[in-house]
Write a protein that holds these residues in place. Sequence first.
Motif, PDB file in Angstrom:
ATOM      1  N   GLY A 195       0.794  -1.218   0.000  1.00  0.00           N
ATOM      2  CA  GLY A 195       0.000   0.000   0.000  1.00  0.00           C
ATOM      3  C   GLY A 195       0.825   1.265   0.000  1.00  0.00           C
ATOM      4  O   GLY A 195       0.284   2.356   0.126  1.00  0.00           O
ATOM      5  N   TYR A 196       2.127   1.152  -0.101  1.00  0.00           N
ATOM      6  CA  TYR A 196       2.941   2.360  -0.109  1.00  0.00           C
ATOM      7  C   TYR A 196       4.266   2.105  -0.822  1.00  0.00           C
ATOM      8  O   TYR A 196       4.629   0.955  -1.078  1.00  0.00           O
ATOM      9  N   VAL A 197       4.954   3.187  -1.122  1.00  0.00           N
ATOM     10  CA  VAL A 197       6.331   3.098  -1.594  1.00  0.00           C
ATOM     11  C   VAL A 197       7.162   3.949  -0.662  1.00  0.00           C
ATOM     12  O   VAL A 197       6.768   5.057  -0.306  1.00  0.00           O
ATOM     13  N   SER A 198       8.299   3.426  -0.242  1.00  0.00           N
ATOM     14  CA  SER A 198       9.244   4.257   0.499  1.00  0.00           C
ATOM     15  C   SER A 198      10.641   3.801   0.115  1.00  0.00           C
ATOM     16  O   SER A 198      10.817   2.709  -0.408  1.00  0.00           O
ATOM     17  N   PRO A 199      11.634   4.641   0.388  1.00  0.00           N
ATOM     18  CA  PRO A 199      12.987   4.270   0.004  1.00  0.00           C
ATOM     19  C   PRO A 199      13.460   2.973   0.666  1.00  0.00           C
ATOM     20  O   PRO A 199      14.383   2.332   0.181  1.00  0.00           O
ATOM     21  N   GLN A 200      12.808   2.607   1.781  1.00  0.00           N
ATOM     22  CA  GLN A 200      13.260   1.401   2.495  1.00  0.00           C
ATOM     23  C   GLN A 200      12.608   0.129   1.937  1.00  0.00           C
ATOM     24  O   GLN A 200      12.939  -0.966   2.378  1.00  0.00           O
ATOM     25  N   LEU A 201      11.673   0.292   1.022  1.00  0.00           N
ATOM     26  CA  LEU A 201      10.860  -0.834   0.561  1.00  0.00           C
ATOM     27  C   LEU A 201      11.695  -2.049   0.169  1.00  0.00           C
ATOM     28  O   LEU A 201      11.484  -3.159   0.653  1.00  0.00           O
ATOM     29  N   GLY A 202      12.673  -1.805  -0.708  1.00  0.00           N
ATOM     30  CA  GLY A 202      13.461  -2.917  -1.224  1.00  0.00           C
ATOM     31  C   GLY A 202      14.291  -3.582  -0.148  1.00  0.00           C
ATOM     32  O   GLY A 202      14.358  -4.802  -0.055  1.00  0.00           O
ATOM     33  N   GLY A 203      14.927  -2.738   0.672  1.00  0.00           N
ATOM     34  CA  GLY A 203      15.812  -3.267   1.704  1.00  0.00           C
ATOM     35  C   GLY A 203      15.081  -4.216   2.642  1.00  0.00           C
ATOM     36  O   GLY A 203      15.633  -5.242   3.051  1.00  0.00           O
ATOM     37  N   SER A 204      13.822  -3.899   2.947  1.00  0.00           N
ATOM     38  CA  SER A 204      13.109  -4.734   3.907  1.00  0.00           C
ATOM     39  C   SER A 204      12.820  -6.110   3.325  1.00  0.00           C
ATOM     40  O   SER A 204      12.750  -7.096   4.046  1.00  0.00           O
ATOM     41  N   LEU A 205      12.679  -6.181   2.013  1.00  0.00           N
ATOM     42  CA  LEU A 205      12.431  -7.490   1.390  1.00  0.00           C
ATOM     43  C   LEU A 205      13.733  -8.237   1.128  1.00  0.00           C
ATOM     44  O   LEU A 205      13.757  -9.460   1.062  1.00  0.00           O
ATOM     45  N   LEU A 206      14.804  -7.468   0.984  1.00  0.00           N
ATOM     46  CA  LEU A 206      16.057  -8.068   0.531  1.00  0.00           C
ATOM     47  C   LEU A 206      16.559  -9.145   1.489  1.00  0.00           C
ATOM     48  O   LEU A 206      17.014 -10.203   1.066  1.00  0.00           O
ATOM     49  N   ILE A 207      16.438  -8.861   2.782  1.00  0.00           N
ATOM     50  CA  ILE A 207      17.025  -9.807   3.724  1.00  0.00           C
ATOM     51  C   ILE A 207      16.314 -11.157   3.643  1.00  0.00           C
ATOM     52  O   ILE A 207      16.946 -12.216   3.670  1.00  0.00           O
ATOM     53  N   PHE A 208      14.989 -11.107   3.448  1.00  0.00           N
ATOM     54  CA  PHE A 208      14.277 -12.373   3.288  1.00  0.00           C
ATOM     55  C   PHE A 208      14.642 -13.038   1.966  1.00  0.00           C
ATOM     56  O   PHE A 208      14.758 -14.261   1.883  1.00  0.00           O
ATOM     57  N   ALA A 209      14.836 -12.217   0.947  1.00  0.00           N
ATOM     58  CA  ALA A 209      15.233 -12.786  -0.336  1.00  0.00           C
ATOM     59  C   ALA A 209      16.588 -13.482  -0.212  1.00  0.00           C
ATOM     60  O   ALA A 209      16.805 -14.548  -0.775  1.00  0.00           O
ATOM     61  N   PHE A 210      17.492 -12.878   0.543  1.00  0.00           N
ATOM     62  CA  PHE A 210      18.791 -13.525   0.789  1.00  0.00           C
ATOM     63  C   PHE A 210      18.584 -14.883   1.441  1.00  0.00           C
ATOM     64  O   PHE A 210      19.139 -15.898   1.016  1.00  0.00           O
ATOM     65  N   ILE A 211      17.773 -14.862   2.493  1.00  0.00           N
ATOM     66  CA  ILE A 211      17.562 -16.101   3.243  1.00  0.00           C
ATOM     67  C   ILE A 211      16.960 -17.164   2.326  1.00  0.00           C
ATOM     68  O   ILE A 211      17.401 -18.315   2.315  1.00  0.00           O
TER      69      ILE A 211
END
Lengths: 291, 367, 242, 378, 251
Positions: free
Chosen positions: A216-232
């Motif tokens: 429901g939103y876009v923010s500069p942190q959006l990608g970073g918050s998903l990245l760690i799970f993507a790494f895992i």
Amino acid sequence: MSTIVLLIITGLGLGALYFLVASGLSLIYGLMGVLNFAHGSFLTLGAFAGLEIARRMDGASWITLFASLVVGAVVGAVVAAATEFFLIRRLYNRHIEQVLVTVGLALATVALFDGIWGTDPTYVTGPAWFSETTEILGAKVPNDRFVLIIAAVLVLLGIVLFLKFTRFGLIIRAGVENRSMVTALGIDVRKAFTVVFAIGGAAAGLGGVLASHYFGYVSPQLGGSLLIFAFIVTVIGGLGSLAGAAIASALVAVLQQFANYYLGGTGDLTVVLLLAAVLLIRPTGLLGSKA
Amino acid sequence: MKLLTHMKPWMWWAVGGAIAVFAALLPLINLSIPGILPGPTYTPGTLQLLALALLFSSLALSYHLLFGVGGMLSFGHALYFALGAYGLGIVLKTTQLSLVPAMGLTVAAVICIAYLLGALSLRVTGISFAMVTLAFAQAGNVLVRRNPQITGGDEGLQLETQNVPDFLLGVLNTRNLYWVALALLIIVFIVVALFEHSRAGHVVTATRENELRVRVIGIRPFMVKLVTFSIASVLAALVGMVHLLLQSGVTARASSADFTLTILVIVVLGGVGSRWGAVVGAIVYTLLDQRLTALASSDAIAGLPAILRIPLSEPLFILGTLFILVVLFLPGGIAGAVQRMDKGGVRRNPAKETSSEIARDKIEEVT
Amino acid sequence: MTAPILRVEGLGARIAGQQVVESVTFEVPARGVTALLGRNGVGKTSTLKGILGLIERWGAVEFNGERIDNLATHRIIQSGIGYVPEDREVFASLSVAENMRLAERNGGPNRELVDELFPELLARAGQLAGTLSGGQQQMVSLARALVNDNTLLLIDEPTKGLAPLIVLDVTTALGRAAEAVPILLVEQNLQVVRALADTVVVLESGLVVFTGPANEFLDNEELTTELLGVHLTDVGATGDNA
Amino acid sequence: PTSSDASGPSTNGAGLPAVDVSIITSQTGPLAAYGATYLAGWDAGLDYATQGTGTVDGRAVNVTIADDAGDVDKAVTAAKTVIGQGKKIIVGTASSGIALALAEQAEQNKILYISGPAAADGVTGINAHTFRSGRQSYQDVATAGTFIGDPKGKSILVFAQNTAFGQGNVAAATAVLGAKGATVTSLLVPEDATEFTPFAQQIINATPDMVFVAWAGATSAAMWESLSQQGVFDKVPVVTGLGNVATYGAYGAASSKISFLNHYFAGATDNAVNTAMIASLTKSGAVADLFSPDGFNAAVMVVQAIRAGGGDDVAKMITSLEGWTFDGPKGSMTIRAEDHAMIQPMFQVKLVADGANWKPELVDVVDAQVVTPPIVQK
Amino acid sequence: MSARPMLAVEHLCLSIGGARIIDDVTFAVAPGEMLGVIGPNGAGKTTLFNLISGLLAPSTGTVFLNGRDVTAEPIHKRARAGLGRTFQTSSLFTGLTATENVRLAAQAKLGAATSVIRFPRRTDVATTIANDRLAEVGLSHHAKTIAGVLSHGDKRKLEIAMLLATDPRVILLDEPMAGVASGDVHGLTDVIRQVHASGRTVLLVEHHMEVVLGLVDRVAVMHHGELLACDTPTVVMADPAVQAAYLGAPL
Ligand SMILES: Nc1ncnc2c1ncn2[C@@H]1O[C@H](COP(=O)(O)OP(=O)(O)OP(=O)(O)O)[C@@H](O)[C@H]1O
Ligand SMILES: Nc1ncnc2c1ncn2[C@@H]1O[C@H](COP(=O)(O)OP(=O)(O)OP(=O)(O)O)[C@@H](O)[C@H]1O
Ligand SMILES: [Mg+2]
Ligand SMILES: [Mg+2]
């Protein structure tokens, strides 16, 4: 029963989002040995690009959504390709430096997005259907989860078919193993690297637009918050294995949902435990071959 | 000029000693470096900044031991820093122990935890190791943030000053803390140097190169890696403790993956595999990090057109870009650049290939 | 005498910042096999890699009368050079057919020749190259170079680590290939050299120390002993009864 | 305008030494938006309290701003720098972690610190040197409690993130509403969670009489959407705090169904101070927002302290503030002598459609006494 | 064979993904004996070495070292019990100098290799051993060269020097001559002969038949994971099956 259905389907939706990030990560790591920390930024930028489109068109229409998906993917692809071309390529064969450049890029781009779009989240609305629900076996499943799942499946199929049946795919699979030998067969392997980055960036950009509707939103942190799970997910699935990433995405996200529901919101801790357990029992990940 | 190449080891130590003495005298003299230091060197604000830089140097050295020497790419080193800081903070808060016994208790706890988690994570290598350490650190971070009763959560834990000696409290005593940080750096440097030259240090270097080969000559690499991991962790915890004193508190950021990345950035900036590179890298980084914030909000930048102003008013943008430039154009970081300048254009004798360059090449294989 | 197919002049090369080839000058005639010989570490492999631009190099390399020392590796290969690397370097996770498909340029004009030379590979088209035995992998590696219309082949120690029987097969295959294409061959097995080579170029610490007809060199005990530390009959003695 | 390298108090033409005030707050980083609102409010407040002169009793107020970027290390370094330069007054920060760290520095170094807008209850009563210019979590929660009438026998579910902020709200709810006979339970969600459907289900399954949502950060939009989708609003009344203007769009379909408690919005009050503040903000191109009063009040408090203590007698400055009542944009503000809690009115608000957007509308003013936090015992 | 065998394997089997890579291999090597192992590429020779030295665990079967069952022991324990080996593609500490490579091996043998308090010295026993072994294989001039930059052949020699420094009782050599310049083959053969002459037990995998025949007491022939024959060189060389599968006609 309806709760379980709800948890599974929303879990798969979340997993689809993880996969859209992880597919690019996994592909890039597989071919180039680069763990791309800037991948989150590709996603964020795709989301912002989609947002800018939505602002200029009627935000609630399907055409806008489609346009923003296309633009998000294209922007993601272009930026990723440019990253490869201007930064990664210069560091040929120096993996740790390549990883570090992406770390620097992640830092710089998030700050840049802060400067351009502000630190506050910008809220996004899509077609009304998106935030409605469909009842399946008594569970009210939000419709956007279906879109996410379909998009992830299409991306998975697309990449698999691409790798299997195109000459580029052949070059990429060979390049994963031994880059210099590919050049020694008279093939410009660098083009393949750029293509891989572009594909990964497109998946991330697409994921970004979808994520912006999902969150429901876009923010500069959006990608970073998903990245760690993507790494895992990438590690659990097996580094460089696309199918592994797909399975792990679904597994991790569904597990997370169930743990959040039944174990008092411990979803993320459970995922960490799963990661530790998988690595200790099967250090190469579920489908990984390289250690 | 090939000054550095011709220096004997004792000369290095002599130069290092001289620098240490000079650093120890800084709070007593009036030295101003406008634009770099916020004020003269005897002022608390400047000493605070310098003390932070020294602590980051120590932390970077502990990471150098882990990564540069041992080839263990950890994304969770911050956990041990946080363990030291939170551990000491919690012990001081919940017990009546005075500072030194409290530190002792914390170190003992850190040794146990490092040994346990190290033994688990070292079952895998390479990127997998990086990810397990990341996962453990992330779990630590989550535990810190979810248990505010004990840790203060994301509001952070304040130092309980009751059992801390007065000479370590208050802005006017910042210089005492500065000296403590300097002493810690010297100790950490010596410990790391001695370890690198010990037999165990050689074995862990060899393990970094080729783990299988170490086994085949009859050594179990696991133990020596675990020892290295534990030493690096305890050193990081010590830094965390002094950091707690310096900042009068600790926040959850100390246990985050971002913080580990910061340390990694520092070590790379200084030059992987180089001890003094880690120290210089940390000092440069800290000064940049603090001063760029001032620069970003300065009038000079506020007056620029938007296309320049927006990026330049984000300190992290400048830092990130600078970091990219270093990686692209300064391979081997600061240490590598100095070495190249020192050697000039002269072709290298294969026998004298510097170990730090080799180390870099090797570490690439780890990832 | 026709013009040489390859002229190397003052070639130097560097790996990871370290110079491994000083200054190498020689020519490869447009016919037959030219053997590049020398002890371990003299820079044979590096010379081949330098010619192909796989490592940083300088000096002049002329192929078919055109300078190629400024081209990227893939361009050099495309201009008609086939390369068989020192350690086979097949793509283990690709099938034999895929390995071949990757190598083919312009549809792989010599498909039939290759199929005839290595029927084994046809039978194993679907097998992953990584599960092949060493000898079969060597065949794949050779086939990848032979399948195209090349005007020169660079082949690095094709018999290393191969069982005697396979050494025979490979030697035969190379002999047949040489009828059509000139070959620059690096080889330690002097019996193979004797069987194939017309010309030899001998390297020592990054410099050429001998060039001449193969028989002349191999028969000259003094020269071979000085430059290679061995004479063919020495090693051949026990080998012959095998 | 920073001049962090200015050392020692400067003098103005009149001869009396100027008073240095150091603002430490976020100009960059995740809380930059709050920092900007605070700074604009500060300027308006200083303007108002000094009648546009920028001087107090002939002393110039010399303001420097340091960016904490949301990072405690940077904030403490900045604090030590200014304290080392002999400055006696520090104000600001939107981050509770930083506020607690600065409070510690204030006590160690015997200076005056006025925190704000950080919400942590822990700042209240932490030490004699620390004040606050805004509200605290307890007041938020107590305002939430006013929506339910008599809490006795009611069950209230606090839905919050599992952070210090969230747990603080749970604790406050238990203290405020539990004391009045309500059963308070909580549903805590990991801060990094992105999928809220399971939690929405759990809210419904718990069948409380009221849900109080304490949420900070960007995930709120997704959270509200999940609550809407699973039909939480059809089953339970939901109360939450209304954040800054940028968040008005976060509630989506639920906007009109939520009862909001509020610290401040531009239309919350109609008094001379608020009118003056909004005028001043408008003049400088800013808009009144959630934390404008925090900056404004901080300036008013600093001017009061300087009047009494001349800018360097910290003890006098502290006594002059303790027990002081003044009119702020929100109405009458009282600094409680015992623990420096800021006693102030709060608001009940609803969102109404305004074209494609939403805007807040005042429902009721909650009297300061109704939401007064208990006195912190030292 | 009357004396207790130094090394023995019994019914050794290894299957990977359904494929039998080692198929019921049984043999014994007497103390001081040198056994050649030959066979076509892919016959399973390297795999056999990996099973003996502990890099791989067998599906079934047993490995005995000096009469003791070591099947379950980790690599480093077998190494300490006196089992040394080289690798088909050189495995070295590529970032360390040649001397450091060999010294590590010597230290491992001398014990206390992982001491945090002890520091290696230029004059200590380990360094002396290292220098001697390097001289033995003819690498003294490369003592200070980083192992990673040695040429292929020199790496092979360094590999043997490391092996010698651990002073093993049983030695597994995997194609020590592969890639070694023909001029150096003789010298290296002599090194191996001396190692054997000092009473050590040696297993030698090698495609260089002259070398094998000039050194070994017996030859084992492997084919498709099975042990085809195990006898004196004369007998084995005369076997038509071996000729057909492995040797072929002379060039
Ligand atoms: N990766 C590398 N880094 C640095 N130096 C290298 C590297 N690879 C090879 N060298 C050096 O380059 C020189 C030439 O090596 P090259 O492999 O060309 O020799 P060669 O003649 O092919 O030897 P061999 O017969 O052993 O294969 C050697 O002295 C070696 O030390
Ligand atoms: N992990 C594996 N998966 C599948 N097959 C394998 C695997 N490892 C080995 N093999 C197969 O086992 C067989 C034995 O291999 P090995 O390396 O032991 O042969 P070798 O006798 O040493 O041959 P060479 O003389 O070429 O070195 C080969 O056919 C090989 O392809
Ligand atoms: Mg070679
Ligand atoms: Mg083998």
